[in-house]
Design a protein around this motif. Structure first.
Motif, mmCIF file in Angstrom:
data_model
loop_
_atom_site.group_PDB
_atom_site.id
_atom_site.type_symbol
_atom_site.label_atom_id
_atom_site.label_comp_id
_atom_site.label_asym_id
_atom_site.label_seq_id
_atom_site.Cartn_x
_atom_site.Cartn_y
_atom_site.Cartn_z
ATOM 1 N N ALA A 553 56.248 113.930 38.432
ATOM 2 C CA ALA A 553 56.045 114.447 37.081
ATOM 3 C C ALA A 553 54.764 113.876 36.497
ATOM 4 O O ALA A 553 54.532 112.666 36.547
ATOM 5 C CB ALA A 553 57.232 114.087 36.203
ATOM 6 N N ILE A 554 53.922 114.741 35.943
ATOM 7 C CA ILE A 554 52.692 114.315 35.277
ATOM 8 C C ILE A 554 52.961 114.389 33.780
ATOM 9 O O ILE A 554 53.056 115.472 33.205
ATOM 10 C CB ILE A 554 51.503 115.219 35.652
ATOM 11 N N LEU A 555 53.113 113.221 33.158
ATOM 12 C CA LEU A 555 53.471 113.149 31.748
ATOM 13 C C LEU A 555 52.259 112.776 30.903
ATOM 14 O O LEU A 555 51.411 111.981 31.334
ATOM 15 C CB LEU A 555 54.569 112.112 31.534
ATOM 16 N N ALA A 556 52.194 113.316 29.701
ATOM 17 C CA ALA A 556 51.143 112.922 28.755
ATOM 18 C C ALA A 556 51.398 111.476 28.334
ATOM 19 O O ALA A 556 52.470 111.173 27.809
ATOM 20 C CB ALA A 556 51.150 113.838 27.544
ATOM 21 N N PRO A 557 50.451 110.558 28.576
ATOM 22 C CA PRO A 557 50.685 109.160 28.234
ATOM 23 C C PRO A 557 50.651 108.898 26.743
ATOM 24 O O PRO A 557 51.081 107.843 26.288
ATOM 25 C CB PRO A 557 49.537 108.431 28.945
ATOM 26 N N MET A 558 50.116 109.849 25.957
ATOM 27 C CA MET A 558 50.050 109.709 24.515
ATOM 28 C C MET A 558 49.733 111.066 23.909
ATOM 29 O O MET A 558 49.374 111.994 24.632
ATOM 30 C CB MET A 558 48.968 108.704 24.123
ATOM 31 N N PRO A 559 49.889 111.249 22.603
ATOM 32 C CA PRO A 559 49.536 112.530 22.000
ATOM 33 C C PRO A 559 48.043 112.807 22.163
ATOM 34 O O PRO A 559 47.223 111.894 22.078
ATOM 35 C CB PRO A 559 49.896 112.330 20.523
ATOM 36 N N LEU A 582 42.751 114.498 29.393
ATOM 37 C CA LEU A 582 43.360 114.501 28.074
ATOM 38 C C LEU A 582 42.464 113.707 27.127
ATOM 39 O O LEU A 582 42.030 112.599 27.448
ATOM 40 C CB LEU A 582 44.747 113.843 28.136
ATOM 41 N N GLU A 583 42.146 114.287 25.977
ATOM 42 C CA GLU A 583 41.367 113.579 24.963
ATOM 43 C C GLU A 583 42.317 113.082 23.889
ATOM 44 O O GLU A 583 43.082 113.853 23.315
ATOM 45 C CB GLU A 583 40.318 114.487 24.331
ATOM 46 N N ALA A 584 42.254 111.768 23.642
ATOM 47 C CA ALA A 584 43.108 111.163 22.625
ATOM 48 C C ALA A 584 42.304 110.088 21.914
ATOM 49 O O ALA A 584 41.673 109.249 22.565
ATOM 50 C CB ALA A 584 44.357 110.569 23.267
ATOM 51 N N MET A 585 42.302 110.125 20.590
ATOM 52 C CA MET A 585 41.527 109.180 19.795
ATOM 53 C C MET A 585 40.077 109.142 20.238
ATOM 54 O O MET A 585 39.441 108.091 20.338
ATOM 55 C CB MET A 585 42.150 107.784 19.842
ATOM 56 N N LYS A 586 39.527 110.321 20.548
ATOM 57 C CA LYS A 586 38.129 110.522 20.932
ATOM 58 C C LYS A 586 37.757 109.829 22.238
ATOM 59 O O LYS A 586 36.594 109.633 22.537
ATOM 60 C CB LYS A 586 37.189 110.063 19.809
ATOM 61 N N MET A 587 38.746 109.481 23.046
ATOM 62 C CA MET A 587 38.504 108.919 24.365
ATOM 63 C C MET A 587 39.100 109.860 25.402
ATOM 64 O O MET A 587 40.112 110.522 25.152
ATOM 65 C CB MET A 587 39.141 107.533 24.498
ATOM 66 N N GLU A 588 38.455 109.927 26.573
ATOM 67 C CA GLU A 588 38.933 110.792 27.636
ATOM 68 C C GLU A 588 39.801 110.012 28.618
ATOM 69 O O GLU A 588 39.471 108.892 29.001
ATOM 70 C CB GLU A 588 37.740 111.413 28.377
ATOM 71 N N HIS A 589 40.911 110.640 29.028
ATOM 72 C CA HIS A 589 41.834 110.013 29.968
ATOM 73 C C HIS A 589 42.136 111.009 31.088
ATOM 74 O O HIS A 589 42.714 112.071 30.851
ATOM 75 C CB HIS A 589 43.129 109.606 29.273
ATOM 76 N N ALA A 590 41.713 110.673 32.310
ATOM 77 C CA ALA A 590 41.940 111.549 33.455
ATOM 78 C C ALA A 590 43.343 111.326 34.002
ATOM 79 O O ALA A 590 43.785 110.185 34.192
ATOM 80 C CB ALA A 590 40.902 111.283 34.534
ATOM 81 N N LEU A 591 44.075 112.412 34.253
ATOM 82 C CA LEU A 591 45.392 112.351 34.873
ATOM 83 C C LEU A 591 45.249 112.791 36.317
ATOM 84 O O LEU A 591 44.654 113.843 36.593
ATOM 85 C CB LEU A 591 46.382 113.248 34.123
#
Length: 624
Positions: A553-559, A582-591
């Protein structure tokens, strides 16, 4: 002196400004969004005005609403704090045009230093040493790649309008340049509405040194010595201290004089910071320290300067904005003692330091011997809309060793629940032998890696004490695990849930186990050990049923928002392959894919908003 001040900010810095204003007899006005209706800065201020919905782009970044709030309340001046509109020259000018006092530098000074490429050119002309690089107008990928080749790898790509570590990428080899440039530009556009970049030579043993400067409308500029902000993670400052360890008198004089020249070059008024990068491969030397940028505002780390100089920088800001000269001349300023600051964040080190959102059911800073600058209290919440900093903890002592020890002790006993924090990470960093010896550069945290990660469980002694405490609190929800030994007393066993993980605990020994914590209701024990708070309770029957990477399962780690999608339903992927961003708080997070397999149940789409733990896709293991 200004009689009524509107603070165009929130959280910790708004509370910090209110405290000083109150001491000076200045009335304060807070502004707030929907999410901050009951925030601490709203409760502290004399008045408060609602300015819009929770997203900052619809509230704290809408200058017209803030100016209207100032007019509505009869405020004379606006203090921008840091972040948000603090370095927005157009907003500063709008404040002045509205007949209000801007507590900050002239708009022209902000503009001059707002773009890193233009600022570097100006500093060269003022005789301030700058890092070798490229700041040209030709922004084509081909030209930038060619200039990177000329500079020599590794190079650093930086957004010209950047700050706070956003829009920055280190590139080690030519083959990685194009992808890094694309990512840097995308992040810069999202954060600053400007995707232009500059290039700099990467300094291999960098120390981050900055100098606090202060100017007034009478032509005076002084410095308040240097701070060391070398301890960084992904270009974000983690530990700051003043003065800088290893700084001799001659080097200090040279760097501080360069900072004053830089401020005078833009006719600077108010509080500002000149940031330098030092090549510390042979210690701190004046001929190896280069200008990076100027922050035309108060810095997050300003308390360490206040502690060693005895100066209230916010008071100075208000006095200078009221037309007074800088309160002290250069010869009246001196360094006394040592100060170290740590930023306590609601973030999960075990999950890539992603923000941890939720209520602050418990927030209990134990050691009152340190200065605590915070914008939250127990019972407040960390929301997904703003920076997740809980507090700044600042220790002051006669020397560096004692200041570090005091800060570490304070962090070790600070309990926060249920959001996760970087407290245990900070405790380990403050105890690291290289940091303690000041044998450091900006890559130290990255090199240490797992050695700085917090433990997933408390000590066995704490677990035994918690098990015994829980048994005393009430009956088990399920039978205890039986234990039997021939010709011996039965073993006392319990199955506990510790921060969501189940563990079997033998608490037969140590009937008087060391125990420190508190109960939450009748079914949970709270324990803080080495800066990390654990919630411990009896394991519930049936399990949690949560998905995890183990089942694909690939879950969103945060909104956040999906800004890139690299796969489609049915695609074959390999372990570690990027699936989406995923962009969160103006930072990019690769899943990424947890193992080789096939993309199934793809629920993500570019531009789609997702909540924390939303299942975005599932990787089905392929047949061998």
């Amino acid at each position: 002196m200004i009689s009524k001040l509107l603070i165009a900010n929130r959280g910790e810095i708004a509370c910090r400004i209110i405290r000083t204003a109150r001491e000076l007899g200045v009335a304060t006005v807070a502004v707030y969004s929907d999410a901050d209706a009951k925030a601490l800065h709203v409760r502290m201020a004399d008045e408060a005005v609602h300015i819009g919905p929770s997203p900052a782009a619809e509230s704290y970044l809408v200058g017209d609403r803030i100016i209207a709030a100032a007019k509505q309340t009869g405020s004379e001046a606006i203090h921008p704090g840091y972040g948000f509109l603090s370095e927005n020259a157009a907003f500063a000018q709008a404040v002045i045009d509205a007949g209000l006092v801007w507590v900050g530098p002239k708009p022209a000074s902000i503009s001059a230093m707002g773009l890193k490429d233009a600022a570097k050119k100006l500093m060269r002309e003022a005789g301030v040493p700058v890092t070798p690089g490229y700041e040209g107008e030709d922004q084509s990928a081909q030209r930038l790649s060619a200039e990177a080749d000329k500079i020599g790898y590794p190079v650093l790509i930086k957004a010209v309008a950047g700050g706070g570590g956003k829009g920055m990428r280190k590139v080690d080899a030519p083959g990685n340049f194009a992808a890094a440039l694309e990512s840097c530009r995308r992040e810069a556009k999202a954060s600053f509405s400007n995707d232009e970049v500059l290039l700099e030579k990467w300094i291999t043993s960098p120390r981050h040194i900055e100098v606090q400067v202060f100017g007034d409308s009478h032509g005076n500029v002084v410095h308040l010595f240097e701070r060391d902000c070398t301890m960084q993670r992904r270009h974000q400052k983690v530990i700051e201290e003043a003065p800088a360890p290893g700084m001799d008198a001659d080097t200090r004089e040279a760097i501080c004089a360069a900072a004053v020249r830089a401020a005078k070059a833009v006719d600077y008024e108010g509080a500002g910071t000149i940031e330098f990068i030092a090549d510390a491969s042979d210690g701190l030397r004046a001929d190896r320290i280069f200008f990076m940028e100027m922050n035309t505002r108060l810095q997050v780390e300003h308390p360490v300067t206040e502690e060693i100089t005895g100066v209230d920088l916010v008071e100075w800001q208000l006095r200078v904005a009221s037309g007074e000269p800088v309160p002290l001349e250069q010869h009246q300023l001196s360094i006394n003692g040592w100060a170290v600051e740590a930023r306590l964040y609601a973030e999960d080190p075990s999950n890539g330091f992603l923000p941890s959102i939720g209520p602050l059911t418990e927030f209990n800073p134990e050691d009152v011997r340190v200065r605590l600058d915070t914008g939250v209290e127990e019972g407040d919440a960390i929301t997904p809309f703003y920076d997740p900093m809980i507090a700044k903890m600042i220790a002051f002592a006669e020397d560096r060793e004692d200041a570090i020890e005091l800060l570490r002790d304070s962090l070790m006993g600070t309990s926060v629940w249920p959001v996760k924090t970087n407290g245990a990470f900070l405790v380990k960093l403050l105890a690291d032998e290289d940091f303690v010896a000041a044998d450091m550069d900006t890559g130290l945290i990255e090199r240490k890696g797992e050695a700085l990660m917090p433990a997933s469980l408390p000590s066995d002694e704490v677990l035994r004490g918690a098990a015994r405490k829980l048994m005393e609190e009430g009956p088990l929800p399920a039978p205890a695990i039986p234990g039997f030994r021939l010709n011996a007393a039965p073993r006392l066993m319990a199955r506990l849930e510790v921060n969501g993980a189940e563990i079997d605990v033998d608490y037969t020994a140590d009937a008087e186990s060391w125990f420190m914590g508190m109960s939450e209701g009748r079914d949970r024990v709270m324990v803080t050990q080495d800066g990390q708070t654990f919630g411990i309770r009896h394991a519930r029957a049936g399990g949690s049923g949560h998905h995890s990477a183990a089942d694909g399962a690939i879950l969103a780690p945060m909104p956040g928002k999906v800004i890139a999608l690299d796969v489609a339903e049915g695609d074959s992927v390999t372990e570690g392959q990027r699936l989406m961003v995923l962009e969160a708080m103006k930072m990019e997070h690769a899943l990424t894919a947890p193992f080789d397999g096939i993309v199934r149940d793809l629920a993500a789409s570019v531009g789609g908003q997702v909540e924390v733990e939303t299942m975005l896709a599932r990787i089905e293991a392929g047949e061998e």
